[in-house]
Design a protein around this motif. Structure first.
Motif, mmCIF file in Angstrom:
data_model
loop_
_atom_site.group_PDB
_atom_site.id
_atom_site.type_symbol
_atom_site.label_atom_id
_atom_site.label_comp_id
_atom_site.label_asym_id
_atom_site.label_seq_id
_atom_site.Cartn_x
_atom_site.Cartn_y
_atom_site.Cartn_z
ATOM 1 N N ASP A 69 -18.404 7.825 -17.574
ATOM 2 C CA ASP A 69 -17.084 7.214 -17.291
ATOM 3 C C ASP A 69 -16.385 6.796 -18.581
ATOM 4 O OD1 ASP A 69 -18.337 3.909 -16.245
ATOM 5 O OD2 ASP A 69 -18.429 4.999 -18.147
ATOM 6 N N GLY A 70 -16.869 7.259 -19.715
ATOM 7 C CA GLY A 70 -16.171 6.940 -20.960
ATOM 8 C C GLY A 70 -16.475 5.563 -21.504
ATOM 9 N N TYR A 71 -17.227 4.771 -20.751
ATOM 10 C CA TYR A 71 -17.610 3.438 -21.247
ATOM 11 C C TYR A 71 -19.126 3.411 -21.383
ATOM 12 C CZ TYR A 71 -12.870 2.398 -19.701
ATOM 13 O OH TYR A 71 -11.508 2.422 -19.514
ATOM 14 N N LYS A 72 -19.634 3.935 -22.490
ATOM 15 C CA LYS A 72 -21.080 4.047 -22.658
ATOM 16 C C LYS A 72 -21.737 2.671 -22.728
ATOM 17 C CE LYS A 72 -20.687 8.186 -25.547
ATOM 18 N NZ LYS A 72 -20.769 8.693 -26.929
ATOM 19 N N PHE A 73 -22.915 2.568 -22.123
ATOM 20 C CA PHE A 73 -23.692 1.347 -22.328
ATOM 21 C C PHE A 73 -24.446 1.456 -23.652
ATOM 22 C CE2 PHE A 73 -22.490 -1.155 -18.999
ATOM 23 C CZ PHE A 73 -22.729 -0.644 -17.737
ATOM 24 N N ASP A 74 -24.972 0.335 -24.118
ATOM 25 C CA ASP A 74 -25.390 0.231 -25.524
ATOM 26 C C ASP A 74 -26.842 -0.200 -25.693
ATOM 27 O OD1 ASP A 74 -23.437 -2.868 -25.662
ATOM 28 O OD2 ASP A 74 -25.228 -2.307 -24.522
ATOM 29 N N GLY A 75 -27.692 0.086 -24.717
ATOM 30 C CA GLY A 75 -29.096 -0.312 -24.862
ATOM 31 C C GLY A 75 -29.267 -1.786 -24.548
ATOM 32 N N PRO A 76 -30.488 -2.304 -24.750
ATOM 33 C CA PRO A 76 -30.780 -3.691 -24.383
ATOM 34 C C PRO A 76 -29.847 -4.690 -25.087
ATOM 35 C CG PRO A 76 -32.784 -2.509 -24.936
ATOM 36 C CD PRO A 76 -31.643 -1.610 -25.324
ATOM 37 N N GLY A 77 -29.382 -5.691 -24.341
ATOM 38 C CA GLY A 77 -28.509 -6.712 -24.927
ATOM 39 C C GLY A 77 -27.087 -6.219 -25.082
ATOM 40 N N MET A 78 -26.322 -6.946 -25.874
ATOM 41 C CA MET A 78 -24.907 -6.629 -26.128
ATOM 42 C C MET A 78 -24.132 -6.538 -24.812
ATOM 43 S SD MET A 78 -25.319 -4.180 -29.457
ATOM 44 C CE MET A 78 -26.482 -3.044 -28.711
ATOM 45 N N VAL A 79 -23.500 -5.426 -24.491
ATOM 46 C CA VAL A 79 -22.757 -5.375 -23.225
ATOM 47 C C VAL A 79 -23.746 -5.218 -22.062
ATOM 48 C CG1 VAL A 79 -21.117 -4.031 -21.849
ATOM 49 C CG2 VAL A 79 -20.688 -4.439 -24.293
ATOM 50 N N LEU A 80 -23.594 -6.048 -21.048
ATOM 51 C CA LEU A 80 -24.572 -6.080 -19.952
ATOM 52 C C LEU A 80 -24.129 -5.251 -18.748
ATOM 53 C CD1 LEU A 80 -25.323 -9.921 -19.991
ATOM 54 C CD2 LEU A 80 -26.551 -8.098 -21.191
ATOM 55 N N ALA A 81 -22.782 -5.167 -18.554
ATOM 56 C CA ALA A 81 -22.269 -4.494 -17.349
ATOM 57 C C ALA A 81 -20.768 -4.332 -17.501
ATOM 58 C CB ALA A 81 -22.566 -5.350 -16.119
ATOM 59 N N HIS A 82 -20.161 -3.479 -16.666
ATOM 60 C CA HIS A 82 -18.699 -3.439 -16.618
ATOM 61 C C HIS A 82 -18.267 -3.032 -15.219
ATOM 62 C CE1 HIS A 82 -19.488 0.766 -18.486
ATOM 63 N NE2 HIS A 82 -19.291 0.962 -17.203
ATOM 64 N N ALA A 83 -16.976 -3.241 -14.912
ATOM 65 C CA ALA A 83 -16.484 -2.926 -13.571
ATOM 66 C C ALA A 83 -15.015 -2.531 -13.677
ATOM 67 C CB ALA A 83 -16.623 -4.137 -12.649
ATOM 68 N N PHE A 84 -14.537 -1.798 -12.664
ATOM 69 C CA PHE A 84 -13.158 -1.311 -12.667
ATOM 70 C C PHE A 84 -12.322 -2.109 -11.664
ATOM 71 C CE2 PHE A 84 -13.987 2.289 -15.329
ATOM 72 C CZ PHE A 84 -15.334 2.576 -15.119
ATOM 73 N N TYR A 85 -11.055 -2.352 -12.040
ATOM 74 C CA TYR A 85 -10.166 -3.079 -11.136
ATOM 75 C C TYR A 85 -9.993 -2.274 -9.845
ATOM 76 C CZ TYR A 85 -9.088 -6.106 -15.080
ATOM 77 O OH TYR A 85 -9.191 -6.989 -16.121
ATOM 78 N N PRO A 86 -9.516 -2.925 -8.785
ATOM 79 C CA PRO A 86 -9.367 -2.238 -7.485
ATOM 80 C C PRO A 86 -8.569 -0.941 -7.609
ATOM 81 C CG PRO A 86 -8.883 -4.578 -7.240
ATOM 82 C CD PRO A 86 -9.060 -4.328 -8.705
ATOM 83 N N GLY A 87 -8.966 0.035 -6.850
ATOM 84 C CA GLY A 87 -8.219 1.299 -6.861
ATOM 85 C C GLY A 87 -9.046 2.389 -6.215
ATOM 86 N N VAL A 88 -8.489 3.585 -6.131
ATOM 87 C CA VAL A 88 -9.214 4.690 -5.495
ATOM 88 C C VAL A 88 -10.267 5.205 -6.482
ATOM 89 C CG1 VAL A 88 -7.277 5.358 -4.031
ATOM 90 C CG2 VAL A 88 -7.485 6.315 -6.332
ATOM 91 N N GLY A 89 -11.134 6.047 -5.958
ATOM 92 C CA GLY A 89 -12.146 6.657 -6.835
ATOM 93 C C GLY A 89 -13.047 5.589 -7.426
ATOM 94 N N ARG A 90 -13.131 5.536 -8.745
ATOM 95 C CA ARG A 90 -14.067 4.574 -9.348
ATOM 96 C C ARG A 90 -13.474 3.167 -9.389
ATOM 97 N NH1 ARG A 90 -13.539 6.435 -15.672
ATOM 98 N NH2 ARG A 90 -11.801 5.044 -16.178
ATOM 99 N N GLY A 91 -12.240 3.013 -8.900
ATOM 100 C CA GLY A 91 -11.665 1.662 -8.827
ATOM 101 C C GLY A 91 -12.582 0.762 -8.013
#
Ligand SMILES: CC(C)C[C@H](CC(=O)NO)C(=O)N[C@H]1Cc2cn(c3ccccc23)CCCCCCNC1=O
Ligand SMILES: [Ca+2]
Ligand SMILES: [Zn+2]
Ligand SMILES: [Zn+2]
Length: 170
Positions: A69-91
């Motif tokens: 999804d273009g937002y790579k995770f970075d291994g243990p620690g640092m960024v823990l999670a992400h989410a998309f605002y409401p919308g169709v598809g991955r929203g």
């Protein structure tokens, strides 16, 4: 426009090669996800129901590194999670970094990350909330290892009620 109708959750294990993922974990994850949504429902008119289809408004997955999804995770620690605002598809979808040491139940979690607290934060985005500058807010951009209370901090409660209204006083 945030999702007015009931959001739904789905645990999808796509992209996640959780080698040591056993079925026992799944009920704990579902319980934590249900509880995370009930925190937002407790302070607003929102109601949620779980569906096992990929038509869900909120799809949940664990993934590591690049998961498409273009937002790579970075291994243990640092960024823990992400989410998309409401919308169709991955929203509305919420993604959790599979390289974190997640702790799903109550009780002593040591240096593991409190999944419930992170899920409440991510579902805030799934429902249309941005980050807060209030350090005590769930929507503050930095993880704090506090226990989750069914009653939201004032900043988060005001924010969710602005979008979805407050429960009628019974
Ligand atoms: C709010 C949370 C549930 C979700 C947020 C991301 C987010 O807003 N998702 O919707 C998150 O992961 N924030 C980082 C922010 C962050 C803190 N540091 C970082 C070092 C590198 C990269 C990011 C960070 C310093 C070291 C601590 C690293 C471990 C904790 N990480 C964080 O607090
Ligand atoms: Ca990470
Ligand atoms: Zn993602
Ligand atoms: Zn966030």
């Amino acid at each position: 426009m945030p999702i007015a109708k009931a959001a739904q959750t789905l645990i999808k294990q796509k992209y996640s090669d959780l080698v040591n993922w056993t079925m026992e974990d799944a009920p704990q994850v579902r319980r934590a996800l249900t509880e995370a949504l009930s925190v937002w429902a407790h302070s607003s008119k929102l109601t949620f129901r779980e569906v096992q289809s990929d038509q869900a408004d909120i799809q949940v997955l664990f993934a590591r590194g690049d998961h498409g999804d273009g937002y790579k995770f970075d291994g243990p620690g640092m960024v823990l999670a992400h989410a998309f605002y409401p919308g169709v598809g991955r929203g509305g979808d919420a993604h959790f970094d599979a390289d974190e040491k997640w702790h799903f139940t109550d009780g002593e979690r040591g240096d593991a990350t409190n999944f419930l607290g992170v899920a409440v934060h991510e579902f805030g985005h799934s429902l249309g909330l941005g980050h807060s500058s209030d350090q005590n807010a769930i929507m503050y951009p930095w993880y704090h290892d506090n226990d989750v209370d069914i009653n939201l901090p004032a900043d988060d409660r005001n924010a969710i009620q602005q979008l979805y209204g407050a429960k009628e006083k019974t």
